[in-house]
Design an enzyme around this catalytic site. Structure first.
Site, PDB file in Angstrom:
ATOM      1  N   HIS A 121       0.792  -1.237   0.000  1.00 23.39           N
ATOM      2  CA  HIS A 121       0.000   0.000   0.000  1.00 23.39           C
ATOM      3  C   HIS A 121       0.815   1.272   0.000  1.00 23.39           C
ATOM      4  O   HIS A 121       0.243   2.359  -0.028  1.00 23.39           O
ATOM      5  CB  HIS A 121      -0.948   0.014   1.199  1.00 23.39           C
ATOM      6  CG  HIS A 121      -2.100  -0.921   1.058  1.00 23.39           C
ATOM      7  ND1 HIS A 121      -3.267  -0.570   0.428  1.00 23.39           N
ATOM      8  CD2 HIS A 121      -2.242  -2.210   1.426  1.00 23.39           C
ATOM      9  CE1 HIS A 121      -4.102  -1.608   0.435  1.00 23.39           C
ATOM     10  NE2 HIS A 121      -3.496  -2.616   1.035  1.00 23.39           N
ATOM     11  N   LYS A 309      -8.706  14.343   3.514  1.00 24.94           N
ATOM     12  CA  LYS A 309      -7.886  13.130   3.539  1.00 24.94           C
ATOM     13  C   LYS A 309      -7.039  13.183   4.814  1.00 24.94           C
ATOM     14  O   LYS A 309      -6.965  14.231   5.457  1.00 24.94           O
ATOM     15  CB  LYS A 309      -6.980  13.045   2.304  1.00 24.94           C
ATOM     16  CG  LYS A 309      -6.219  14.361   2.026  1.00 24.94           C
ATOM     17  CD  LYS A 309      -5.400  14.321   0.751  1.00 24.94           C
ATOM     18  CE  LYS A 309      -6.188  14.316  -0.521  1.00 24.94           C
ATOM     19  NZ  LYS A 309      -6.278  13.033  -1.200  1.00 24.94           N
ATOM     20  N   ARG A 310      -6.421  12.061   5.196  1.00 28.11           N
ATOM     21  CA  ARG A 310      -5.528  12.096   6.350  1.00 28.11           C
ATOM     22  C   ARG A 310      -4.503  13.216   6.173  1.00 28.11           C
ATOM     23  O   ARG A 310      -4.086  13.522   5.060  1.00 28.11           O
ATOM     24  CB  ARG A 310      -4.822  10.742   6.508  1.00 28.11           C
ATOM     25  CG  ARG A 310      -5.743   9.593   6.936  1.00 28.11           C
ATOM     26  CD  ARG A 310      -6.299   9.791   8.336  1.00 28.11           C
ATOM     27  NE  ARG A 310      -5.251   9.805   9.319  1.00 28.11           N
ATOM     28  CZ  ARG A 310      -4.902   8.771  10.075  1.00 28.11           C
ATOM     29  NH1 ARG A 310      -5.564   7.627   9.980  1.00 28.11           N
ATOM     30  NH2 ARG A 310      -3.920   8.857  10.943  1.00 28.11           N
ATOM     31  N   LYS A 315       0.877  14.498   1.325  1.00 24.21           N
ATOM     32  CA  LYS A 315      -0.385  14.870   0.698  1.00 24.21           C
ATOM     33  C   LYS A 315      -0.475  16.383   0.451  1.00 24.21           C
ATOM     34  O   LYS A 315      -1.337  16.857  -0.279  1.00 24.21           O
ATOM     35  CB  LYS A 315      -1.560  14.404   1.551  1.00 24.21           C
ATOM     36  CG  LYS A 315      -1.717  12.875   1.588  1.00 24.21           C
ATOM     37  CD  LYS A 315      -2.823  12.456   2.551  1.00 24.21           C
ATOM     38  CE  LYS A 315      -2.990  10.948   2.654  1.00 24.21           C
ATOM     39  NZ  LYS A 315      -3.755  10.365   1.524  1.00 24.21           N
ATOM     40  N   THR A 417      -8.226   6.941  -2.819  1.00 27.30           N
ATOM     41  CA  THR A 417      -9.586   6.523  -3.144  1.00 27.30           C
ATOM     42  C   THR A 417     -10.533   7.715  -3.040  1.00 27.30           C
ATOM     43  O   THR A 417     -11.594   7.719  -3.671  1.00 27.30           O
ATOM     44  CB  THR A 417     -10.089   5.398  -2.218  1.00 27.30           C
ATOM     45  OG1 THR A 417      -9.941   5.822  -0.850  1.00 27.30           O
ATOM     46  CG2 THR A 417      -9.312   4.112  -2.445  1.00 27.30           C
ATOM     47  N   LYS A 421     -14.009   9.019  -5.244  1.00 25.79           N
ATOM     48  CA  LYS A 421     -15.309   9.420  -4.680  1.00 25.79           C
ATOM     49  C   LYS A 421     -15.718  10.790  -5.231  1.00 25.79           C
ATOM     50  O   LYS A 421     -16.894  11.017  -5.558  1.00 25.79           O
ATOM     51  CB  LYS A 421     -15.247   9.470  -3.150  1.00 25.79           C
ATOM     52  CG  LYS A 421     -14.859   8.144  -2.497  1.00 25.79           C
ATOM     53  CD  LYS A 421     -14.516   8.338  -1.009  1.00 25.79           C
ATOM     54  CE  LYS A 421     -13.744   7.162  -0.446  1.00 25.79           C
ATOM     55  NZ  LYS A 421     -13.149   7.453   0.875  1.00 25.79           N
TER      56      LYS A 421
HETATM   57  C1  LIG Z   1     -11.911   7.898   1.176  1.00 28.33           C
HETATM   58  C2  LIG Z   1     -11.524   8.291   2.544  1.00 28.33           C
HETATM   59  C3  LIG Z   1     -10.162   8.398   2.888  1.00 28.33           C
HETATM   60  C4  LIG Z   1      -9.053   8.211   1.879  1.00 28.33           C
HETATM   61  O1  LIG Z   1      -8.899   9.438   1.179  1.00 28.33           O
HETATM   62  P1  LIG Z   1      -7.628   9.724   0.257  1.00 28.33           P
HETATM   63  O2  LIG Z   1      -7.919  11.078  -0.339  1.00 28.33           O
HETATM   64  O3  LIG Z   1      -7.607   8.647  -0.774  1.00 28.33           O
HETATM   65  O4  LIG Z   1      -6.439   9.725   1.137  1.00 28.33           O
HETATM   66  C5  LIG Z   1      -9.823   8.748   4.180  1.00 28.33           C
HETATM   67  N1  LIG Z   1     -10.788   8.986   5.123  1.00 28.33           N
HETATM   68  C6  LIG Z   1     -12.113   8.909   4.816  1.00 28.33           C
HETATM   69  C7  LIG Z   1     -13.115   9.208   5.887  1.00 28.33           C
HETATM   70  C8  LIG Z   1     -12.529   8.559   3.535  1.00 28.33           C
HETATM   71  O5  LIG Z   1     -13.845   8.477   3.253  1.00 28.33           O
END
Ligand SMILES: *Cc1c(COP(=O)(O)O)cnc(C)c1O
Length: 590
Positions: A121, A309-310, A315, A417, A421
């Site tokens: 990952h 995101k985290r 990032k 991910t 979305k």
């Molecule tokens: C999808 C999601 C993530 C992952 O987001 P990335 O932008 O891919 O890092 C993290 N936390 C939550 C609550 C999510 O729904």
């Protein structure tokens, strides 16, 4: 195992009984909240072994209930090791096969290597688990013995293949330099090794895991991540979900490739108006949430520009907020600037103890306090940090987003991910060519995303051969210099001018031990600012924007987790589809 010492309880030794129970409870009580970072804590290894041992024992026991030959275990069971966290399962399965079922090493190894497969990952070194031998062997002596023997036999193979090449041993050993490298264990014992987006898998094969790829190329494969449309469109965005179903039927709910039928509506002005109206209603829904939770009034007619995101340096939330500071400077200096109102929305959690991550959240909130309350800019920029980012509020955020910020340093985001979305909800990606962004751009077309910045090859080149000096950019670019000076002159923290010094230092000098601007924020700053201008010009052309947003929804079919899972089923697990009995016969089953 001794859990609760009833005898000591009987003797009235209540304290001792409680201590025992607390020790046992501790193992399962807290989940380490780190993301892409490994803390090396003893309790974490205890947790991993506890859960893995229970799972492997349960799987073996379940198998033995219906089968009699443990040598055929792999014909009915696969362990898909989801990151390095469960890799101790390899040695635990070996232990059970040898110690409980009396298989020879060779027999146990055959079963184990046909049972285990590994999903990588991340390529970030600090995320790959490397347990100190002292800790690992003290906690798990039998497991360590088995890992040592796996390592010994593997290194024999390496030495046969590359005689006299000690470099190979140093780079590929499972146990080396006082540490047990769990990723190496997983690659050696796994029958499949996969990355989670095409670019990520290519980097694994050609850079990070090159030696392993050269020795065992047949193991390596890609499985691009996906998300479920049932949660992130059907449940999270009911208005858009109905609109999609009205245009292409509702087969997309179980077969997202069907959503491509929307393409023919991208140029339809009625469809464009309907789409923009739904987006507007979702923005109103989020604006209400923001007013309730943050007490900030945001205009749903402004561009909703979102990074959720985290919180992690790779990032680059810091790039985003530094650019907002720059825009604020522009509007202060030139109030007459023709600027399309923008609402910048952040959501993130930082791992406990990740100082620069916490400080970045502090900076976002500090900039928000100043910018949101400065009448001089007439409310044209709003900054919102949404607390407690989680899937439930994420649904509302994705549904309301115009712009999807996917701005990681190229090569660092394995897949992402969140990017998928946003796409599914008709946001336009503003991003680097990193992770699955590459495949998003391929699916939707380069003209329907806004891409900027260093490529992964360029980043890797700088990392391996040097040649990047952020101080040069600081010295030559007055806009960047001004923004960085504002980190240390109290513009956003008049009560403590030194507060943001560590962020300034991370970009420019090395008070710390690491390289300055590890994540190329200053290098990508101007290209990012320019890309943001392209976003604004694009959004002003409402029909062009709506067309592009619809094409993003229509192009998101590849990114369903249904497709991802089917690829694991076909290419790694080789499972046959189970045909369910017809609905009318189902009742008999239960
Ligand atoms: C999808 C999601 C993530 C992952 O987001 P990335 O932008 O891919 O890092 C993290 N936390 C939550 C609550 C999510 O729904």
């Amino acid at each position: 195992m001794e859990c609760f010492k009833l005898d000591s309880f009987d003797k009235g030794d209540y304290q001792k009984a409680v201590e025992q129970e607390n020790l046992a409870r501790n193992i399962v009580e807290v989940l380490y909240p780190n993301d892409n970072h490994y803390a090396g804590k003893e309790l974490r290894l205890k947790q991993q072994y506890f859960f893995i041992s229970a799972s492997v024992q349960a799987a073996v026991a379940k198998y033995m209930r219906k089968h009699d030959d443990i040598r055929k275990f792999h014909e009915k069971v696969t362990f898909q090791l989801n990151d390095t966290h469960p890799t101790v399962a390899i040695a635990e399965l070996m232990r059970i096969l040898m110690d409980d079922y009396y298989l020879t090493w060779e027999e146990a190894w055959e079963v184990t290597t046909k049972t285990c497969a590994y999903t990588n990952h991340t390529i970030m070194a600090e995320a790959l688990e490397k347990w100190p031998i002292e800790l690992f062997s003290r906690l798990l002596p039998r497991i360590y013995q088995i890992v040592e023997e796996i390592n010994r036999r593997f290194l024999e193979q390496v030495a046969r293949r590359y005689p006299g090449n000690h470099q190979k041993i140093a780079k590929m050993a499972i146990i080396y330099d006082g540490q047990v490298k769990m990723a190496h264990l997983a690659i050696v014992a796994g029958y499949s090794v996969n990355g989670v987006a095409r670019l990520h898998t290519e980097i694994l094969k050609n850079q990070e895991l090159k030696d392993f790829y050269e020795m065992m190329p047949e193991k390596f494969n890609n499985k691009t991540n996906g998300i479920t449309q049932r949660r992130f469109l059907l449940h999270g965005n009911p208005l858009l979900a109905s609109w999609v179903s009205n245009h292409v039927g509702n087969d997309w709910i179980t077969d997202l490739s069907k959503i491509s039928g929307l393409k023919i509506y991208a140029d339809d002005e009625k469809a464009q108006r309907e789409f923009m109206n739904i987006k507007y209603q979702n923005k109103v829904r989020l604006a209400k949430y923001i007013l309730e939770h943050n007490g900030i009034q945001v205009d749903p007619r402004s561009i909703f520009d979102v990074q959720v995101k985290r919180l992690h340096e790779y990032k680059r939330q810091l790039l985003n907020i530094l650019h907002i500071m720059h825009l604020y400077n522009v509007l202060k200096d030139h109030p007459e600037t023709d600027f399309y109102p923008r609402t910048f929305i952040f959501g993130a959690k930082a791992a406990a103890g990740y100082v620069n991550a916490k400080l970045t959240i502090k900076l976002i909130n500090a900039v928000a306090d100043v910018v949101n309350n400065d009448p001089a800019i007439g409310g044209r920029i709003k900054v919102v940090f949404i607390e407690d980012y989680k899937v439930s509020n994420a649904e509302w955020i994705f549904a309301a987003a115009d712009v999807s910020e996917q701005i990681s340093t190229a090569s660092k985001e394995a897949s992402g991910t969140g990017n998928m979305k946003f796409m599914l909800n008709g946001a336009i990606t503003l991003g680097t060519m990193d992770g699955a962004n590459v495949e998003i751009v391929e699916e939707v077309g380069a003209e329907n995303a806004v891409i900027f910045g260093l490529s992964s090859d360029e980043v890797i080149q700088y990392e391996n051969y040097g040649g990047y000096n952020p101080m040069e950019i600081f010295n030559n670019d007055p806009d960047i210099r001004r923004v960085l000076m504002q980190l240390i002159n109290g513009t956003f923290a008049p009560y403590d001018t030194e507060l943001f010094r560590p962020l300034y230092n991370s970009l420019l000098n090395t008070q710390s031990t690491s390289r300055a601007d590890m994540y190329f924020i200053l290098k990508d700053f101007k290209p990012y600012a320019e890309a943001q201008k392209r976003i604004e010009a694009f959004y002003r052309d409402e029909k062009a924007w709506a067309r592009s947003a619809i094409l993003n929804v229509a192009g998101s079919g590849k990114f369903s987790s249904d497709r991802t899972i089917q690829e694991y089923v076909d290419d790694i697990w080789h499972l046959d589809r189970v045909v369910l009995p017809k609905a009318k016969d189902k009742v008999k089953l239960f």
